[in-house]
Structures are given as C-alpha cells and as structure tokens.
Design a protein around this motif. Structure first.
Motif, short mmCIF file in Angstrom:
data_model
loop_
_atom_site.label_atom_id
_atom_site.label_comp_id
_atom_site.label_asym_id
_atom_site.label_seq_id
_atom_site.Cartn_x
_atom_site.Cartn_y
_atom_site.Cartn_z
N VAL A 153 18.30 4.73 64.54
CA VAL A 153 19.68 5.24 64.46
C VAL A 153 20.18 5.76 65.81
O VAL A 153 21.39 5.83 66.03
N MET A 154 19.26 6.10 66.72
CA MET A 154 19.69 6.55 68.04
C MET A 154 20.09 5.38 68.94
O MET A 154 20.70 5.58 69.97
N ASN A 155 19.72 4.16 68.55
CA ASN A 155 20.03 2.99 69.37
C ASN A 155 21.00 2.02 68.69
O ASN A 155 21.27 0.93 69.23
N THR A 156 21.51 2.38 67.52
CA THR A 156 22.46 1.54 66.80
C THR A 156 23.50 2.44 66.13
O THR A 156 23.42 3.66 66.21
N GLU A 157 24.46 1.81 65.46
CA GLU A 157 25.40 2.59 64.64
C GLU A 157 24.66 2.98 63.36
O GLU A 157 24.21 2.12 62.60
N PRO A 158 24.49 4.29 63.09
CA PRO A 158 23.58 4.73 62.03
C PRO A 158 23.91 4.26 60.62
O PRO A 158 23.01 3.83 59.89
N VAL A 159 25.16 4.31 60.22
CA VAL A 159 25.52 3.92 58.85
C VAL A 159 25.40 2.41 58.68
O VAL A 159 24.92 1.92 57.65
N THR A 160 25.83 1.66 59.68
CA THR A 160 25.76 0.19 59.61
C THR A 160 24.33 -0.29 59.49
O THR A 160 24.01 -1.12 58.63
N PHE B 205 22.66 8.09 53.76
CA PHE B 205 23.77 8.42 54.67
C PHE B 205 23.49 9.72 55.41
O PHE B 205 23.59 9.78 56.65
N PHE B 206 23.16 10.77 54.66
CA PHE B 206 22.89 12.07 55.30
C PHE B 206 21.63 12.02 56.15
O PHE B 206 21.55 12.70 57.18
N LEU B 207 20.64 11.22 55.75
CA LEU B 207 19.42 11.09 56.55
C LEU B 207 19.73 10.44 57.89
O LEU B 207 19.28 10.92 58.95
N ALA B 208 20.51 9.36 57.87
CA ALA B 208 20.87 8.66 59.11
C ALA B 208 21.70 9.56 60.02
O ALA B 208 21.47 9.64 61.23
N GLU B 209 22.69 10.24 59.42
CA GLU B 209 23.54 11.13 60.21
C GLU B 209 22.75 12.30 60.77
O GLU B 209 22.92 12.70 61.92
N GLY B 210 21.87 12.86 59.94
CA GLY B 210 21.08 14.00 60.37
C GLY B 210 20.13 13.67 61.50
O GLY B 210 19.93 14.47 62.43
N PHE C 190 32.25 0.09 57.43
CA PHE C 190 33.44 -0.61 57.91
C PHE C 190 34.55 0.38 58.25
O PHE C 190 35.33 0.15 59.18
N TRP C 191 34.59 1.50 57.52
CA TRP C 191 35.59 2.54 57.78
C TRP C 191 35.17 3.44 58.94
O TRP C 191 35.96 3.74 59.83
N LYS C 192 33.90 3.84 58.93
CA LYS C 192 33.42 4.81 59.91
C LYS C 192 33.00 4.16 61.23
O LYS C 192 33.15 4.76 62.30
N GLU C 193 32.46 2.95 61.16
CA GLU C 193 31.96 2.26 62.34
C GLU C 193 32.48 0.81 62.35
O GLU C 193 31.74 -0.13 62.05
N PRO C 194 33.76 0.61 62.64
CA PRO C 194 34.37 -0.73 62.53
C PRO C 194 33.70 -1.80 63.38
O PRO C 194 33.77 -2.99 63.06
N ASN C 195 33.05 -1.40 64.47
CA ASN C 195 32.38 -2.38 65.34
C ASN C 195 30.87 -2.37 65.12
O ASN C 195 30.11 -2.86 65.98
N GLY C 196 30.44 -1.83 63.99
CA GLY C 196 29.01 -1.65 63.76
C GLY C 196 28.22 -2.94 63.74
O GLY C 196 27.20 -3.07 64.43
N LEU C 197 28.68 -3.93 62.97
CA LEU C 197 27.93 -5.19 62.85
C LEU C 197 27.92 -5.96 64.17
O LEU C 197 26.89 -6.53 64.56
#
Length: 305
Positions: free
Chosen positions: A28-35, A82-87, A198-205
């Motif tokens: 998660v530190m090297n990518t978009e976490p939610v995606t 979600f909370f694990l990735a964000e945390g 898609f809402w939080k990280e539109p360029n995630g993929l």
C-alpha cells in the motif's frame, strides 16, 4: 476434522496473517491503497471460487443467507480491508500488528453482547488489560498521550469490523459452508471496493502499470495465501470451533506481525510495544476464557477418582 488439526491449521494461518501485515504495508505504500486492495480481494475471490468448484461446494445462496453474505461482505471485506489499507499508510507495521491483536477480546465482547452473556470478573480484567495494551501501542506510534495517530484509529476500526463479521459468520455457518460464504463475501466486497477506488483514486488502475515485478510477487503471496486460503480456512475453523474459540489464535497474528515488521520493514521495537504485547497477550488469555478453562481443568485433575 479433529480439534488438534483445527488448531494446527489456525496456527499456520496466524503465521501467514502476521507476516502479511508487513507485506501489505509494503504494497500500500507503493500503490494506491484502495485500488490494490480491491484487486487483491477480487483475485482472492476467484481463487476461492475455483477451489470450491473443484470441491463441488458451489451452490446458490438461500434468501435467508443473503443477509449474512452482504453483511459479511461489508464488515469482513469492505470495512475491514479499507480501514486496514488506509491505516497502514499512516502507521507502522508493528503498531498495526499489536492493535490487530485486540481481535479476540473484541470478538468475545461482541459475543457476550449479542448472545447476552454476562462476563466474569476474570474476563473483565482481561478486557481492561487488552485496552491498556492498545493504549501503550497507540502511544508508541503517536508520540505520547497527547498525540493520536489516525492510522492506529483506522486499524482499530478494521479489527472491530472483522470481529463483528465473525459473529455473522458463526451464525451463517449453521446453514452455509463458511468456505462458500467466504467466496461470495470476497466477490461482492471486491466490487464495492472497486467502486470506492474509482471515486477515491480515479487513476488507481492506470498507476499499477508502473508497479515493479517484485511488488506483484508480494501481491500474489498476500492474495493467494493470506487472503484466499487464509480467510477461507479461518472461516471454516469458526464453523468448527466457534467464533470466540477461533479468535484466541489471533494473538499469534500479533506476535508474527511484530517479527515481520523487524525483518521486512526494519522497524524498531520500542519498550511501549513490549508492554503493549504483554498486556494484550494477558488480556486475550483472561478475556477469552482460556485462563478460566485452564483453572477448571487443573481443579478437575486434582479431584479424587
């Protein structure tokens, strides 16, 4: 499956989950976490469904089982991950591992609330020790009592969501194989997480195109062994021995998460971490009822035949 085999299975799961905390921290530190979380859960769901198809366990859910599937998808997949990735983007792997060790105590507390069981004095003491253990852990990561690390709050919400899901899974296992339940929950939860990404990280993929190959190796370890096989096996164990009993083993998750943080993340273990670990272990032993069971067994062995 015998209890000894179930306990060995649970121990193996905890080793994988504990090390997975460090792996997820790196991911998660090297990518978009939610995606990346949505993609990881979706990959795991496909693996679970393929295994279930091979075992001949695939069937459509009954109407009354849909509540458990959607409720479990929200709690065990969407909120928990979600909370694990964000945390993990805001706190250390060691802090996350220690707070995740609150799982057994939270599960027992929720079991008592939902099934109206009164806690004993020993269990109340265990809950207090567990709360103190998390407090020491949070202070270690937040810089003191006046500084609250929001990442630690996310991790606490993550394990609370998972503990709530264990209650649903325990109930659902009376009519549905927990492994099938896991597959449905992961598939539905992954689509919800994709919608959030898609809402939080539109360029995630699109950002994943620049991810190095080594990161995909960590991703596959987490998706296959920790998420797919780990959750499927753990939910199966819940159906065999119960939510509270299976959750006792989550304490081993804490231990291996600390080991992983030192080995893979080069994190320093502070005195507050050791104090937190001791209090959480003590809290689990007292709060889960394991200590009461040991005392009762010792008394029975002393009774004359």
């Amino acid at each position: 499956m015998s209890y000894v085999k179930i306990y060995m299975l649970l121990t193996g799961i905890m080793i994988t989950w504990g090390l997975n905390v460090s792996v997820l921290k790196i991911i998660v530190m090297n990518t978009e976490p939610v995606t990346i979380t949505a993609l990881r859960i979706f990959t795991a769901s496909i693996i679970v469904i393929l295994i279930l198809f091979y075992l001949g366990l695939i069937r459509l859910p009954k109407k009354k089982e849909l509540f458990y599937i959607f409720g479990g998808a929200l709690l065990s997949v969407v909120f928990h991950h979600f909370f694990l990735a964000e945390g993990l983007t805001r706190t250390s792997g060691s802090n996350a591992g220690l707070i995740l060790g609150m799982g057994p105590i939270l599960t027992v507390i929720l079991t008592m609330i939902f099934f109206r069981q009164k806690p004993t004095v020993i269990r109340l003491l265990g809950f207090l020790c567990g709360a103190l253990g998390v407090s020491f852990t949070v202070m270690a990561g937040g810089g003191g009592i006046h500084s609250i690390n929001l990442g630690d709050v996310d991790i606490l919400l993550s394990i609370l969501s998972q503990a709530l899901s264990f209650i649903l899974i325990n109930q659902a296992s009376k009519t549905m194989d927990p492994r099938l339940l896991t597959g449905y929950m992961m598939l539905i939860g992954s689509f919800i997480l994709f919608a959030i990404s898609f809402w939080k990280e539109p360029n995630g993929l699109s950002s994943l195109a620049d991810t190095p190959p080594s990161m995909w190796g960590a991703f596959l370890f987490s998706a296959i062994f920790a998420t797919a096989l780990g959750h499927m096996s753990y939910n199966y164990a819940i159906g065999q021995v119960g939510a509270a009993e299976a959750s006792i083993f989550l304490n081993l998750n804490t231990l291996f998460a600390l080991v992983g943080s030192v080995i893979f993340l080069n994190e320093a273990i502070l005195p507050s971490h050791f104090i937190g670990l001791i209090l959480i272990v003590l809290g689990v032993l007292l709060g889960s009822g394991a200590m009461e069971m040991w005392i009762l067994q010792s008394k029975n062995r002393r009774l004359p035949d």
